[in-house]
Design an enzyme around this catalytic site. Structure first.
Site, short mmCIF file in Angstrom:
data_model
loop_
_atom_site.label_atom_id
_atom_site.label_comp_id
_atom_site.label_asym_id
_atom_site.label_seq_id
_atom_site.Cartn_x
_atom_site.Cartn_y
_atom_site.Cartn_z
N ASP A 116 48.31 -16.14 21.74
CA ASP A 116 48.61 -17.47 21.30
C ASP A 116 50.05 -17.91 21.56
O ASP A 116 51.05 -17.29 21.17
CB ASP A 116 48.43 -17.65 19.77
CG ASP A 116 48.48 -18.85 19.05
OD1 ASP A 116 49.21 -19.82 19.81
OD2 ASP A 116 47.96 -19.15 17.99
N HIS A 117 50.53 -18.83 22.39
CA HIS A 117 51.60 -19.02 23.02
C HIS A 117 52.63 -19.64 21.91
O HIS A 117 53.72 -20.17 21.81
CB HIS A 117 51.43 -20.02 24.07
CG HIS A 117 52.77 -19.90 25.09
ND1 HIS A 117 54.05 -19.37 24.77
CD2 HIS A 117 53.26 -20.34 26.22
CE1 HIS A 117 54.82 -19.18 25.66
NE2 HIS A 117 54.13 -19.74 26.86
#
Ligand code: CAO
Length: 440
Positions: A412-413
């Site tokens: 999850d950036h």
């Protein structure tokens, strides 16, 4: 009871065998001239066939899914308010829509089609697919209400009727539209960047098809995967780990594994290696809270493992991986994946994970992009290991054969930066390439 008149499919141009996609009236409905009776759809256009005059529908002679051509019987229409639909009856339709206003009542009359200038436009609200032949599934509403719904672009199939026997009333349509405008679940797409509602494709037009129900597991996992895919900005970091020594060690344990009656697969080592990396990079072992503004760091190491079952994908969680030995984990992995395959997992078995591993190594492939198992923030994909020629040192002149394991880390950036993802996989490959790191 008035005299019944046959309403026939009028001249619809060059079309033949056109599918009935909607039956808009039911027996007993009162219709006015020009109220639509049915909608038909060819590959090029859809058109509504209106009633040529006012009256009460005696019988409907077509159903959704039927194919009709000019001259075929649509319905029997009784003259309204008891007056016979005879030559003497005052014409209730305009000349354009009733080409034979003076036709004798007992003669069949052909309605004039009202072509919709389409390829059928996408409705502003999702259209529920009508099942061919399932007239019971069609919403129960009078022609005036149907016309009103069409004017507002509301899909009647989605409107809950509050009238007798669930009949949809004008107020129901109004309330439905109000809710949609207020941003309800069926709010119309505002611009081209918004995703359109799902459309029903008629694949049967191109060949034979078969429709299968998804299993409960598939439906539940589809919802979770879709939620993760659209809410988590994903990036996947690829790397390769040299597991030559790890594999030698694993093989050296063959007799001991057999004695204990467990299967010591590479996945068990991966679980341990992941925990070592999670301890060094704690934000990989976290979740965003519901506001998206706080990070919840977990001080426990429960690892989810994707298991392929005959009914679909499930991700049981193995708890406290940091506190368990390789054999204990192997035994637990064996029993939990067996329970997964025989449909015996409970919701508790599948909750509480911090990080997941999806191993396709036993099946094949060189890399893939797993979907983060939200609310977790990262997942490790593992593909099939292969012997490859490797130059171990920068100044080596010749490569040596090594067993290489492909790793695909999706994350999850919002929580993890690319640099940290690269550090994480670098740590992981370091641990995997030197078995002592697992022990230390
Ligand atoms: N490379 C090559 N071979 C591998 C391997 C790898 N990375 N990982 C496992 N293998 C081998 C094993 O050694 C075993 O070989 P033998 O039968 O000769 O001993 C064989 O493949 C089968 O392993 P396994 O599947 O029994 O055991 P596992 O621990 O590797 O995996 C489990 C267990 C439950 C994860 C697996 O059975 C499974 O269901 N995998 C699919 C997961 C999945 O569908 N993921 C996709 C989810 S979508 O993101």
């Amino acid at each position: 009871m008035g005299v019944e008149t046959e309403v026939l499919v009028p001249d619809i141009g060059d079309f033949e065998d056109v599918e009935v996609i909607e039956v808009l009236v039911s027996a007993g409905d009162r219709v006015e001239a020009e109220d639509s009776l049915i909608t038909i759809e060819s590959d090029k256009a859809s058109m509504e066939i209106p009633s040529p005059r006012a009256g009460v529908i005696g019988q409907i002679k077509v159903a959704v899914g039927d194919r009709v051509s000019e001259g075929m019987l649509i319905a029997l229409l009784e003259a309204g308010d008891g007056a016979a639909a005879s030559e003497s009856a005052a014409p209730e339709s305009t000349p354009e829509t009733a080409p034979q206003p003076s036709a004798p009542a007992e003669q069949p009359i052909a309605a004039a089609p009202a072509p919709t200038p389409s390829p059928t436009p996408a409705p502003p609200v999702p259209a529920a697919a009508a099942k061919p032949g399932d007239s019971k599934g069609a919403p129960h509403a009078g022609p005036a209400v149907r016309r009103f719904a069409r004017l507002l672009g509301a899909d009647l199939a989605q409107v809950s009727g509050t009238g007798p026997k669930g009949r949809v009333l004008k107020d129901d349509v109004q309330n439905f539209v109000k809710q949609a405008l207020a941003g309800g679940p069926a709010a119309p797409a505002e611009n081209v960047l918004q995703v359109e509602p799902p459309r029903r494709f008629k694949f049967e037009k191109f060949g034979e098809i078969e429709v299968q129900e998804l299993s409960k597991i598939q439906r539940v996992s589809a919802r979770g995967l879709h939620r993760s895919w659209v809410t988590i900005p994903h990036v996947t970091q690829f790397d390769e780990a040299d597991i030559t020594e790890l594999e030698e060690y694993r093989k050296s344990q063959k007799l001991e594994s057999e004695r204990r009656g467990v299967k010591l697969t590479a996945l068990v080592f991966l679980m341990k290696a992941v925990v070592v990396a999670l301890k060094e990079f704690p934000h990989f072992c976290s979740s965003l809270d519901e506001t998206g503004e706080k990070l919840i760091l977990k001080h426990y190491y429960h690892i989810g493992v994707a298991v392929d079952t005959p009914n679909g994908l499930v991700v049981p969680v193995i708890r406290e991986v940091d506190r368990k030995g390789l054999y204990e984990l192997a035994e637990e992995l064996g029993s939990i994946s067996e329970r997964a395959r025989t449909g015996k997992l409970t919701p508790a078995d599948m909750s509480g994970g911090c990080f997941s591993i999806s191993s396709l190594g036993g099946i094949g492939g060189t890399a893939f992009t797993p979907i983060v198992n939200g609310p977790e923030v990262a997942i490790l994909g593992v593909s099939r290991h292969a012997r490859k020629p490797v130059y171990q040192n920068a100044d080596d002149e010749l490569p040596v054969p090594r067993l290489i394991l492909p790793l695909s880390l999706s994350y999850d950036h919002r929580v993890i930066d690319g640099a940290d993802a690269a550090r994480f996989t670098t740590k992981l490959k370091g641990v995997l390439s030197d078995i002592r790191n697992l022990v230390l």
